[in-house]
Design a protein around this motif. Structure first.
Motif, PDB file in Angstrom:
ATOM      1  N   TYR A   1       0.857  -1.186   0.000  1.00  0.00           N
ATOM      2  CA  TYR A   1       0.000   0.000   0.000  1.00  0.00           C
ATOM      3  C   TYR A   1       0.892   1.235   0.000  1.00  0.00           C
ATOM      4  O   TYR A   1       2.030   1.197   0.444  1.00  0.00           O
ATOM      5  CB  TYR A   1      -0.879   0.015   1.249  1.00  0.00           C
ATOM      6  CG  TYR A   1      -1.809  -1.178   1.330  1.00  0.00           C
ATOM      7  CD1 TYR A   1      -3.060  -1.146   0.722  1.00  0.00           C
ATOM      8  CD2 TYR A   1      -1.424  -2.337   2.001  1.00  0.00           C
ATOM      9  CE1 TYR A   1      -3.907  -2.241   0.780  1.00  0.00           C
ATOM     10  CE2 TYR A   1      -2.268  -3.437   2.071  1.00  0.00           C
ATOM     11  CZ  TYR A   1      -3.511  -3.385   1.460  1.00  0.00           C
ATOM     12  OH  TYR A   1      -4.343  -4.468   1.514  1.00  0.00           O
ATOM     13  N   GLY A   2       0.347   2.351  -0.468  1.00  0.00           N
ATOM     14  CA  GLY A   2       1.037   3.634  -0.378  1.00  0.00           C
ATOM     15  C   GLY A   2       2.103   3.830  -1.431  1.00  0.00           C
ATOM     16  O   GLY A   2       2.336   2.975  -2.296  1.00  0.00           O
ATOM     17  N   CYS A   3       2.741   4.995  -1.380  1.00  0.00           N
ATOM     18  CA  CYS A   3       3.788   5.325  -2.352  1.00  0.00           C
ATOM     19  C   CYS A   3       4.750   6.338  -1.732  1.00  0.00           C
ATOM     20  O   CYS A   3       4.316   7.278  -1.072  1.00  0.00           O
ATOM     21  CB  CYS A   3       3.157   5.910  -3.608  1.00  0.00           C
ATOM     22  SG  CYS A   3       4.401   6.340  -4.837  1.00  0.00           S
ATOM     23  N   ASN A   4       6.047   6.124  -1.955  1.00  0.00           N
ATOM     24  CA  ASN A   4       7.067   7.039  -1.425  1.00  0.00           C
ATOM     25  C   ASN A   4       7.658   7.947  -2.492  1.00  0.00           C
ATOM     26  O   ASN A   4       8.616   8.654  -2.230  1.00  0.00           O
ATOM     27  CB  ASN A   4       8.244   6.236  -0.845  1.00  0.00           C
ATOM     28  CG  ASN A   4       7.884   5.556   0.445  1.00  0.00           C
ATOM     29  OD1 ASN A   4       6.817   5.810   1.009  1.00  0.00           O
ATOM     30  ND2 ASN A   4       8.759   4.688   0.923  1.00  0.00           N
ATOM     31  N   ASN A   5       7.136   7.894  -3.704  1.00  0.00           N
ATOM     32  CA  ASN A   5       7.880   8.514  -4.804  1.00  0.00           C
ATOM     33  C   ASN A   5       7.711  10.018  -4.961  1.00  0.00           C
ATOM     34  O   ASN A   5       8.591  10.682  -5.489  1.00  0.00           O
ATOM     35  CB  ASN A   5       7.539   7.827  -6.123  1.00  0.00           C
ATOM     36  CG  ASN A   5       8.208   6.474  -6.197  1.00  0.00           C
ATOM     37  OD1 ASN A   5       9.323   6.310  -5.705  1.00  0.00           O
ATOM     38  ND2 ASN A   5       7.536   5.495  -6.759  1.00  0.00           N
TER      39      ASN A   5
ATOM     40  N   SER B   1       4.684  -2.805   2.750  1.00  0.00           N
ATOM     41  CA  SER B   1       4.586  -4.084   2.042  1.00  0.00           C
ATOM     42  C   SER B   1       3.928  -5.112   2.943  1.00  0.00           C
ATOM     43  O   SER B   1       4.178  -5.129   4.149  1.00  0.00           O
ATOM     44  CB  SER B   1       5.982  -4.596   1.678  1.00  0.00           C
ATOM     45  OG  SER B   1       6.650  -3.660   0.879  1.00  0.00           O
ATOM     46  N   ARG B   2       3.134  -5.965   2.355  1.00  0.00           N
ATOM     47  CA  ARG B   2       2.588  -7.096   3.125  1.00  0.00           C
ATOM     48  C   ARG B   2       3.661  -8.188   3.198  1.00  0.00           C
ATOM     49  O   ARG B   2       4.471  -8.333   2.280  1.00  0.00           O
ATOM     50  CB  ARG B   2       1.342  -7.648   2.449  1.00  0.00           C
ATOM     51  CG  ARG B   2       0.184  -6.666   2.448  1.00  0.00           C
ATOM     52  CD  ARG B   2      -1.044  -7.286   1.816  1.00  0.00           C
ATOM     53  NE  ARG B   2      -1.490  -8.455   2.551  1.00  0.00           N
ATOM     54  CZ  ARG B   2      -2.105  -9.502   2.005  1.00  0.00           C
ATOM     55  NH1 ARG B   2      -2.328  -9.541   0.699  1.00  0.00           N
ATOM     56  NH2 ARG B   2      -2.493 -10.532   2.741  1.00  0.00           N
ATOM     57  N   ALA B   3       3.615  -8.974   4.278  1.00  0.00           N
ATOM     58  CA  ALA B   3       4.605 -10.041   4.430  1.00  0.00           C
ATOM     59  C   ALA B   3       4.455 -11.045   3.291  1.00  0.00           C
ATOM     60  O   ALA B   3       3.335 -11.357   2.864  1.00  0.00           O
ATOM     61  CB  ALA B   3       4.405 -10.741   5.768  1.00  0.00           C
ATOM     62  N   ILE B   4       5.574 -11.563   2.809  1.00  0.00           N
ATOM     63  CA  ILE B   4       5.553 -12.465   1.651  1.00  0.00           C
ATOM     64  C   ILE B   4       4.684 -13.706   1.926  1.00  0.00           C
ATOM     65  O   ILE B   4       3.937 -14.162   1.058  1.00  0.00           O
ATOM     66  CB  ILE B   4       7.003 -12.827   1.212  1.00  0.00           C
ATOM     67  CG1 ILE B   4       6.997 -13.526  -0.146  1.00  0.00           C
ATOM     68  CG2 ILE B   4       7.739 -13.654   2.247  1.00  0.00           C
ATOM     69  CD1 ILE B   4       8.353 -13.527  -0.838  1.00  0.00           C
ATOM     70  N   GLY B   5       4.743 -14.201   3.160  1.00  0.00           N
ATOM     71  CA  GLY B   5       3.957 -15.391   3.514  1.00  0.00           C
ATOM     72  C   GLY B   5       2.460 -15.111   3.400  1.00  0.00           C
ATOM     73  O   GLY B   5       1.690 -15.977   2.949  1.00  0.00           O
TER      74      GLY B   5
END
Ligand code: SAH
Ligand code: SF4
Ligand code: F3S
Length: 440
Positions: A154-158, A174-178
């Protein structure tokens, strides 16, 4: 009890509406076919351009008389418009008949607020910081047929200087990869044939997790899950789209050769002032590498005209770039000043100049799309049938791996199957074909 949701904006919002529906289904609502038929009416708004906001304003305003005759209907406004500075208050003042205004960060409060039914007094719940626990995904009521959307971040830092998204969607999380992989396995077990990973800038997936996870790794792990399915993702940023990711896509057999890589402008000076952090030359070198590894690729893009200070020469450079890359399709936009972003206070260019540029750009891209369509003629492609094509009764449609839509004669029972299709006709952006064989 029934709900009706109107969605504006990007795929992220389309998917968020599936979560809103999921929460409402959870508390006993089902889907309505119109405002009149609905007990709760939700507007999931977007503020990326002025046109998106105007459309939502118009549609919300049009409900005033319905609310007067049916005061028990609950009207809810959510999404990016509410999250702008002062946006929720402005909405409440303009539309006092709205019952609930929810920010993108507090969507999970919807069921409680609806159950409390605080009618006739607008409840505003907009948090400036994300309150939603990313590991606790909201219930989802999927409406997208064969394709399942999955958020990876979610979201954006750019902070591109024209863009409101970082202000209304917050920092990258970021959501956890699992968790993502568990979701992928879940939708595959439910029978979905295509998965689209969603994020404003998917290439920086994992950078905030600081555990070595990155987008290439995520793609590799998902791609290795057994079963026949297609994997897509959006959106990539040219400054972060690296060769490792391209190599993973090229060597997999289920990640689609369809890359959405927004260029925005073909002028280095404009790109610099947009804070895009890449040059035209760097962009072209990524495109060359993609085409070398995947000659059958479909590259699509977002292109903007009329950014502050854009000269005719800058615009012609954009046209040059479009001719060089030959995008299979491009979303073209007129720059729209967004309050609070740096570009809004730069010197603006006249609207007739912007209009002339967008007209020329659209014509150029349409000509290229048509030429590329003709190249499909006579060849055979695997299509995943996604839907009926309502424009032509008795037909269904689906996309090639490269993302082109193909219409074929067939019954709705074909939806969800992979077919080998020979392209027999092309009409500008549309392709038509006949079935050669049915796959899995
Ligand atoms: N995260 C994605 C999508 C952002 S919004 C990305 O970075 O590409 C989708 C597109 O809307 C952008 O790519 C841009 O072309 C366009 N856009 C964003 N802000 C805009 C503005 N103020 N006026 C016109 N178009 C805009
Ligand atoms: Fe907006 Fe730029 Fe972020 Fe895309 S990358 S959402 S255009 S700030
Ligand atoms: Fe999407 Fe519009 Fe928000 S494009 S992120 S819904 S401003």
């Amino acid at each position: 009890m029934k709900y009706f949701i109107t969605t504006y904006g990007c795929q992220m919002n389309v998917h968020e509406s599936e979560k809103i529906a999921g929460m409402l289904v959870d508390i006993g609502y089902s889907s309505a076919s119109s405002y009149e038929d609905a007990d709760i009416i939700v507007f999931n708004t977007c503020c990326i351009r002025d046109t998106a906001e105007k459309r939502a304003f118009g549609n919300i305003g049009a409900l005033k008389s319905l609310k007067r005759t049916h005061p028990d209907k609950i009207i809810v406004v959510v999404g990016c418009m509410t999250q702008q500075k002062g946006g929720a208050e402005a909405l409440a003042a303009k539309f006092p008949f709205v019952d609930i205004i929810l920010g993108t960060n507090s969507l999970d409060r919807l069921p409680i607020l609806v159950q409390e039914k605080r009618i006739r007094k607008t409840v505003i719940s907009v948090a400036s910081d994300p309150t939603v626990d990313l590991s606790l995904e909201l219930p989802i009521y999927r409406t997208s047929g064969t394709n399942a959307w999955i958020n990876i971040m979610y979201g954006c830092n750019n902070y591109c200087t024209y863009c409101i998204v970082p202000y209304v969607r917050g920092r990258e999380r970021s959501r956890a990869i699992g968790d993502v992989i568990a979701d992928v396995k879940q939708v595959l077990s439910e029978g979905y044939k295509e998965i689209t990973l969603l994020g404003q800038n998917v290439d920086s997936y994992g950078s905030d997790l600081q555990d070595g996870t990155n987008f290439a790794l995520l793609l590799k792990e998902i791609s290795a899950i057994p079963g026949k399915f297609r994997l897509r993702f959006m959106t990539s940023h040219p400054k972060d789209f690296d060769r490792e990711v391209i190599d993973v896509i090229a060597s997999s057999n289920n990640i689609c050769h369809n890359i959405h890589l927004p260029i925005q402008s073909g002028s280095n000076e404009i790109l610099r002032r947009m804070n895009r952090k890449y040059t035209v030359e760097q962009y072209l070198s990524i495109v060359d590498y993609i085409k070398e590894k995947m000659p059958d690729v479909g590259i699509t893009s977002d292109i903007m005209v009329g950014f502050p200070g854009e000269t005719e020469e800058d615009f012609l450079e954009t046209c040059d770039l479009v001719r060089k890359v030959r995008f299979s399709n491009a979303f073209t936009f007129i720059y729209s000043p967004r309050k609070g972003t740096p570009a809004a206070s730069m010197e603006q260019i006249p609207s007739d100049v912007k209009k002339s540029r967008i007209t020329r750009l659209v014509k150029l891209q349409n000509d290229i799309t048509k030429e590329l369509s003709d190249e499909y003629l006579g060849n055979t492609y695997e299509i995943l049938v996604e839907d009926v094509n309502p424009k032509y009764p008795g037909t269904v449609c689906g996309r090639t791996d490269s993302g082109r839509l193909v219409t074929i004669k067939g019954e709705p029972s074909l939806i969800g199957s992979f077919l080998d299709v020979k392209i027999t006709k092309s009409r500008s952006a549309s392709l038509f074909g006949e079935i050669l064989s049915k796959g899995e």
